[in-house]
Design an enzyme around this catalytic site. Structure first.
Site, short mmCIF file in Angstrom:
data_model
loop_
_atom_site.label_atom_id
_atom_site.label_comp_id
_atom_site.label_asym_id
_atom_site.label_seq_id
_atom_site.Cartn_x
_atom_site.Cartn_y
_atom_site.Cartn_z
N GLY A 117 0.79 -1.23 0.00
CA GLY A 117 0.00 0.00 0.00
C GLY A 117 0.82 1.27 0.00
N GLY A 119 2.79 2.13 -2.75
CA GLY A 119 3.11 2.51 -4.13
C GLY A 119 4.47 1.97 -4.57
CG LEU A 120 7.47 1.50 -2.45
CD1 LEU A 120 8.41 1.29 -1.29
CD2 LEU A 120 8.09 2.48 -3.44
CD GLU A 156 -1.92 -4.80 -10.27
OE1 GLU A 156 -0.98 -5.59 -10.06
OE2 GLU A 156 -2.18 -3.85 -9.52
CG ASP A 168 3.92 -0.76 -11.22
OD1 ASP A 168 4.66 0.20 -11.53
OD2 ASP A 168 2.80 -0.63 -10.70
C1 GLA Z 1 0.86 2.37 -10.90
C2 GLA Z 1 0.64 1.51 -12.13
C3 GLA Z 1 1.75 1.76 -13.17
C4 GLA Z 1 1.94 3.24 -13.44
C5 GLA Z 1 2.04 4.03 -12.15
C6 GLA Z 1 2.04 5.53 -12.36
O1 GLA Z 1 2.01 1.97 -10.22
O2 GLA Z 1 0.61 0.15 -11.80
O3 GLA Z 1 1.45 1.05 -14.36
O4 GLA Z 1 0.93 3.73 -14.27
O5 GLA Z 1 0.97 3.75 -11.25
O6 GLA Z 1 3.18 5.92 -13.06
#
Ligand code: GLA
Length: 359
Positions: A117, A119-120, A156, A168
């Protein structure tokens, strides 16, 4: 703390795993919200990893256990997709099955040091580790690392409900923690680049939950698609001239400006340059995400401002989708720990509950 031997695959499933695979989380240094616009990104792997151990199930159900959550989900072949962490795992099974590859009932044990949670990309790390495990267990020798990333993205999108880009999963599958991974998300052309000389990376969690991340993300994506269609291009990647977006109404014009300038920043960083120059690109990226793309929140702005004011910091920005989650800074090599601690003290004194994630 549970004793490790009490939570291992053997203890949960009373058998030995047949395969064990890992994949890292990622932090994006530049190129935010560009991947679903066919643009450019520049992530790197973080040291934290997710590890999946698996073996045959003792019965006709899948059994999926998460050590961090201490939760087990069991389901049969016709059961609906579960919610939560198991959705990513079952999503991986389903995308393989759609390719005509049957997945026998499995026992799956997951352990992870990737923060959830923030953003990593804990979800991409889980998907890539899981697909690596399935590749090995089912001997799917023609599935390469790019394919793993594509299958993870599909899992996903289809089963966790986020219309994410490819960054990602590509980062988790192909990046390492010593390089930046330049990726053209349209062609998948990629290149490992060195970090700017004399610099290291700091990652901090703002402690602000990413509550709007799913809905806000899908909305931004739809706005970009609308902007591209009004401009008569396949994707915003195809627009380089800012003059071309003058015809767009708000908020589409601002969204497009972010994507175009952000692509420019990644291409500039790819040329190489000093840590100072890279840091300036990061600062400009944050301003663009805050003002044009509107995915920042007060806590992220505060933490980024503290980092940007700190001596030894070349630049800082929110990282990942935004709406909360983590910030990344490029700082003088050797000073990351002290800089992060000072910034954390100031941030938390302002009433927030941040955390240092790297180093
Ligand atoms: C999330 C998404 C990625 C990308 C980022 C924003 O992490 O999974 O595909 O779009 O946000 O850059």
């Amino acid at each position: 703390m549970p004793r490790p031997e009490m939570t291992s695959f053997q203890n949960v499933f009373k058998a030995d795993p047949q395969v064990q695979t890992s994949a890292p989380g990622r932090v994006n240094m530049l190129g935010e919200h560009t991947d679903y616009n066919d643009g450019f990104v520049l992530p790197t792997a973080i040291p934290q990893q997710t590890t999946v151990a698996l073996g045959p199930s003792p019965d006709d159900q899948h059994h999926i256990y998460s050590q961090e959550l201490d939760q087990q989900v069991s389901l049969g072949p016709t059961d609906p997709i579960p919610e939560g962490f198991a959705s990513y795992v079952v999503g991986c099974f389903k995308v393989l099955e759609h390719q005509g590859i049957p997945v026998p009932p499995l026992a799956v044990h997951i352990t992870s040091s990737v923060p959830m949670g923030s953003g990593l990309s804990s979800s991409a790390a889980l998907e890539v580790a899981m697909l690596r495990g399935l590749r090995s267990h089912l001997q799917l020798l023609d599935i390469d690392d790019v394919r793993i990333a594509q299958l993870g993205q599909r899992a996903e999108q289809a089963y966790a409900g986020v219309q994410c880009g490819i960054m990602d999963q590509m980062a988790s599958s192909l990046a390492d923690a010593e390089h930046l991974l330049f990726l053209d998300t349209r062609t998948l052309e990629r290149q490992l680049l060195p970090l700017p000389t004399g610099a290291e990376i700091v990652v901090m969690d703002s402690g602000i939950p990413r509550t709007l991340a799913g809905s806000g993300y899908n909305q931004r994506r739809a706005e970009c698609e609308e902007a591209a269609s009004e401009l008569g291009v396949k994707a915003l990647r195809d627009v380089e001239d800012l003059g071309a977006i003058a015809q767009l109404a708000e908020p589409l014009q601002n969204r497009a400006r972010h994507v175009i300038t952000e692509n420019g920043r990644v291409l500039q960083a790819r040329q190489g340059g000093s840590a100072e120059q890279f840091g300036e690109l990061m600062n400009a990226s944050h301003a663009s995400l805050r003002d044009d793309y509107e995915v920042s929140v007060e806590g992220l702005d505060k933490l980024v401002a503290i980092l940007q004011e700190t001596s030894g910091v070349f630049g800082a920005r929110l990282t990942g989708a935004g709406f909360g989650g983590a910030c990344v800074a490029l700082v003088e090599a050797g000073k990351g720990k002290d800089i992060a601690q000072n910034a954390l003290d100031r941030y938390n004194q302002a009433g927030y509950q941040g955390k240092i994630l790297v180093p």
